[in-house]
Design an enzyme around this catalytic site. Structure first.
Site, PDB file in Angstrom:
ATOM      1  N   GLU A 147       0.843  -1.194   0.000  1.00  0.00           N
ATOM      2  CA  GLU A 147       0.000   0.000   0.000  1.00  0.00           C
ATOM      3  C   GLU A 147       0.880   1.246   0.000  1.00  0.00           C
ATOM      4  O   GLU A 147       1.861   1.297   0.746  1.00  0.00           O
ATOM      5  CB  GLU A 147      -0.912   0.026   1.226  1.00  0.00           C
ATOM      6  CG  GLU A 147      -1.959   1.123   1.122  1.00  0.00           C
ATOM      7  CD  GLU A 147      -2.914   1.137   2.321  1.00  0.00           C
ATOM      8  OE1 GLU A 147      -4.067   1.529   2.130  1.00  0.00           O
ATOM      9  OE2 GLU A 147      -2.483   0.778   3.428  1.00  0.00           O
ATOM     10  N   GLU A 324      -5.467  -2.168  12.751  1.00  0.00           N
ATOM     11  CA  GLU A 324      -5.232  -3.031  11.588  1.00  0.00           C
ATOM     12  C   GLU A 324      -6.286  -4.131  11.478  1.00  0.00           C
ATOM     13  O   GLU A 324      -6.669  -4.516  10.370  1.00  0.00           O
ATOM     14  CB  GLU A 324      -3.826  -3.633  11.648  1.00  0.00           C
ATOM     15  CG  GLU A 324      -2.698  -2.611  11.722  1.00  0.00           C
ATOM     16  CD  GLU A 324      -2.766  -1.538  10.642  1.00  0.00           C
ATOM     17  OE1 GLU A 324      -3.201  -1.845   9.501  1.00  0.00           O
ATOM     18  OE2 GLU A 324      -2.397  -0.387  10.930  1.00  0.00           O
TER      19      GLU A 324
END
Length: 884
Positions: A147, A324
């Site tokens: 990412e 997360e």
């Protein structure tokens, strides 16, 4: 597809990747070979001669397209480096629509810039298998960070978030190392390479390329299981580390299985994968990455040792693990359609991460922490002209990294908190659950979320949230008092205090959170719920007590009349922690912007000498520190403010003491660490003496228990300030030899407190030596930048070493470079420095960190304006109160 996006041609869409990584060079060149077969749906009625895929710093050896009509070899392969693309030219026009297999053979390098497929260096513990990659000084583990747009650094792909597919991954690795990926191992096959085998993993669910992950290394793990059953089974939860560190993963492990179960219940959607792995990575550009089923973390964000770690890292691990895990649903299961809606991932995960920590640790007062850290930090960036809307246009992949910032994360989460408070938590979470169920394994937009929340609440959420998401900035609500009523005016808040009419056209929906009554204890919520005009009058307000924006749930500043601000200070003992943080934070921001005055701020916080709450002290210390920094150029004011702050916190510092007591709360421990650090640096005599005594006991080797782990930063920093070179020697050596997970970060931050230009240069040279990992090069710099005696040396170092050191070291990962510049240069309050910085970067190619430069310029000029405007007022107040 939006016309302003630079995206791949829409007529070729992937559905499955079969990826093989093999022939990894475990030393020297660190190259690897790869083969990827991409099942692709082609829908190009007028035919095509080439296919375009994303690649970045890869060498494509060959490409072929297999259709039902034949196999076609690419005759020419060309690259557009700036657009991260490779064009595969087949040399003829192909008239074909339908399913095809695009097979590409390629070569890549396991880099050292924390992006793509990369290597992390570490010093091992225990016996290490011979196959572990190493050099003369370090061993290496391999992992991925994709990412936002770095999957293309590892393999050719269609690297856009809405081009979802399934993935099958095979890794050829040494038999004595561990290979991990998103899914469990499917099988292990023999390899022609001696001492190696190929590990094949189960296919993933449909997902975006940026969520794919794998890792190879000398790993071990601790394991637990979810208490809920998923498809009839308790899911395995593991924390993986390199050898010798696994026991430090137990705190994260304990949190992980609880949070997975909690989110499965809260979101009304079961965690969809058969495992949850958390991996500690030794070098990491971010805090963590939510790869589905294989979440990667910076070591300090997942490992914790109760005997050697500062307690603040316990808080950090709990939150980052929860953040997360939130992404496993919000981002992974349902993904934003395009990077412009990144906030859908990050804003929600930030809010719900704290929501989960509050569930696990209610005594931590995480919403007070959220208000003083997240909300106030978001205000800071969003008060600049150079801010951006939460939902911001993004042209292409390379542009997106700059919006992984406080707006997407912290303003995004702040407006989520505001909306949840308005709708009610139960209704809000039901809307979120409906959104996830409707869009699972697909992509969604902001409007899709608003639609789900509107249906759940019966309110038109889009109508009142649209401006918060799509317009820049936030308002300040100025209050005017009349008997029995108050007048309210909203305008855009700018740190520079000079919003032009064309910059102040937005009319925000503002939840008032208005309380009023004969007293705070008898107050009730006023019937007026929202403010939706530029100006309005609210009646039936009791003059004895009223407060706007109770608990700071609304994302806006409040500017009270001076007398009301003073009265709120008098009533502070009856205010909540969030209220106190809001009142102090607003008074500070209004002073800087010119809506209020610094004299009013100082008079307000002077009342807080008897404050007991850590989070309130953290807000006061941060704000007064920034004021001291802005006026550091005026010697008399600087000394007067120092005297004022020392008087302010001396009593509280002496009361909290040095000793951690059995059973004392987490927040009291944090208060001790904060006050000891601040008072010691201000020169509080007994604190300095005790810090130096403990420093000597520890570093002489006489008593390694002399410094509590949570007080290392305070003791080290005070010694650096007081002792200079000898303490720098000791702390640099401690940095090189510490085995504590958080030890290196603490040492670097402490080194920033040097007091002379020569030592500042030495520290900066040390930070940019090979001894300090790229991820940590900002840690000491940010403290140096806030240190008025040596701040200029940070700018001098960047300017003088840009071409030789700074850019070559950091430019491989522009996220790290931009972060370093922002933290290193935004503490000045001098327009001449702003001019120098602007001139220096004017002719450079600043793409990838240009937004950071704009923020730096705006921040410096706003603080310079503040310093010029309020200097005499502050001097007069300090004189009148005997601080000068």
């Amino acid at each position: 597809m939006a016309s302003d996006r630079d995206v791949l041609p829409s007529w070729a869409k992937p559905s499955h990747y079969d990826l093989s990584i093999h022939d990894i060079e475990f030393g020297g060149s660190f190259t690897y070979q790869g083969t990827v077969a991409i099942k692709t749906k082609i829908d190009k009625k007028d035919g095509f001669t080439d296919l375009v895929v994303n690649t970045h710093q890869l060498k494509v050896h060959s490409a072929e397209l297999k259709t039902t009509e034949g196999i076609y070899e690419a005759k020419d392969i060309s690259y557009e480096e700036k657009r991260h693309r490779a064009t595969l030219d087949f040399g003829e026009k192909l008239q074909y629509s339908g399913d095809a297999i695009l097979t590409i053979k390629f070569e890549g390098t396991i880099n050292n810039i924390m992006a793509g497929f990369y290597r992390s260096k570490y010093k091992p513990q225990g016996d290490v298998p011979a196959s572990v990659a190493k050099d003369d000084e370090f061993h290496y583990m391999f992992s991925t960070q994709f990412e936002s747009c770095d999957a293309r650094r590892a393999f050719p792909c269609f690297d856009e978030p809405n081009l979802k597919a399934t993935f099958s991954v095979s890794l050829e690795v040494p038999k004595d190392l561990t290979a991990l990926s998103n899914m469990p191992e499917k099988e292990t096959r023999p390899s022609k390479r001696e001492g190696f085998h190929t590990v094949e993993f189960e296919p993933t669910p449909v997902m975006s390329t940026y969520l794919l992950a794998w890792a190879v290394g000398d790993f071990e793990y601790v394991e637990d299981f979810t208490r809920r059953k998923y498809n009839g089974k308790n899911l395995p939860v593991r924390v993986y580390t390199t050898r010798g560190l696994k026991e430090q993963g137990r705190f994260a492990l304990e949190n992980c299985h609880k949070v997975v179960d909690y989110f499965s219940e809260t979101f009304q959607v079961d965690y969809p994968l058969p495992k949850v792995d958390l991996l500690a990575v030794h070098e990491f550009s971010h805090g963590a990455m939510e790869n589905w089923g294989l979440i990667t973390y910076r070591t300090t964000a997942v490992l914790f040792d109760p005997k050697t770690s500062a307690d603040s890292y316990r808080n950090r691990v709990a939150y980052v693990v929860a953040h997360e895990l939130a992404h496993q649903w919000f981002g992974n299961l349902v993904t934003m359609d395009w990077w412009s809606e990144l906030w859908l991932n990050e804003g929600f995960a930030t809010w719900v991460g704290w929501f989960a920590v509050d569930h696990l640790y209610p005594d931590w007062n995480v919403w007070g922490q959220f208000v003083t850290e997240s909300v106030q930090t978001a205000f800071q960036l969003d008060s600049l002209r150079t801010s951006h809307p939460i939902e911001v246009p993004v042209r292409d992949g390379p542009e997106v990294d700059q919006i992984f910032d406080h707006i997407s994360y912290l303003k995004g989460s702040s407006v989520i908190r505001m909306l949840s408070s308005h709708l009610g938590e139960k209704v809000f979470l039901q809307g979120v659950a409906d959104y996830l169920k409707k869009h699972q394994f697909s992509n969604a937009t902001t409007n899709d979320l608003w639609d789900a929340l509107s249906k759940a609440s019966g309110q038109d959420v889009n109508s009142f949230m649209d401006n918060w998401v799509r317009k820049i900035g936030f308002p300040v609500v100025t209050v005017a008092e009349e008997p029995g009523q108050i007048g309210l005016k909203q305008q855009r808040f700018l740190l520079a205090g000079d919003a032009k009419p064309e910059e102040d056209e937005t009319v925000w929906w503002i939840p008032l959170g208005l309380q009023t009554g004969d007293s705070i204890t008898a107050a009730t919520t006023h019937k007026a719920t929202a403010f939706t005009e530029k100006e309005t009058t609210i009646r039936d307000v009791n003059d004895s007590y009223y407060q706007v924006n109770k608990n700071l749930t609304g994302f806006y500043r409040t500017n009270y009349p001076p007398a009301r601000l003073e009265k709120l200070g008098e009533d502070r003992k009856h205010l909540t922690v969030e209220d106190k943080i809001g009142v102090v934070g607003d008074a500070y921001a209004n002073a800087v912007a010119g809506y209020g005055s610094t004299a009013g701020l100082l008079a307000l916080v002077k009342r807080f000498q008897d404050e007991k709450e850590y989070l309130v002290w953290a807000q006061i210390i941060n704000n007064i520190g920034t004021v001291r920094s802005a006026f550091s150029g005026a010697q008399d004011i600087s000394e007067g403010l120092k005297k004022f702050e020392l008087e302010l916190l001396s009593s509280a510092t002496e009361e909290v003491g040095w000793d951690f007591k059995e059973g004392e709360s987490y927040l009291v421990g944090q208060l001790r660490a904060q006050l000891t650090l601040t008072a010691g640096l201000l020169g509080h005599k007994s604190t300095v003496e005790e810090a130096l005594r403990r420093f000597d006991q520890y570093f002489s080797g006489n008593d390694k228990s002399a410094i509590n782990p949570s007080l290392r930063r305070a003791v080290y920093s005070i010694a650096i300030k007081e002792r200079g070179e000898s303490a720098v020697d000791a702390i640099q050596n401690e940095f090189l030899t510490t085995s504590s997970i958080d030890g290196k970060e603490i040492c670097l931050r402490s080194l920033g407190h040097v007091q002379t230009p020569d030592l500042a240069k030495r520290v900066l040279s040390f930070i940019f030596s090979d001894k300090v990992a790229m991820q940590d090069k900002h840690s000491g710099t940010v403290v140096l930048a806030g240190n008025s005696k040596v701040r200029i040396e940070v700018w001098n170092f960047i300017r003088d070493n840009w071409d030789s050191t700074i850019y070559p070291t950091l430019a491989g990962n522009l996220v790290v470079l931009e972060r370093f510049l922002r933290m290193g240069l935004n503490k000045f309050a001098d327009e001449k420095i702003a001019d120098e910085i602007a001139a220096f970067f004017k002719e450079k190619d600043n793409r990838g960190y240009d937004q950071g430069l704009k923020v730096i310029d705006d921040t410096i000029r706003s603080h310079a304006k503040y310093q010029s405007r309020d200097e005499n007022v502050v001097r007069e107040w300090l004189k009148a109160n005997n601080y000068i």
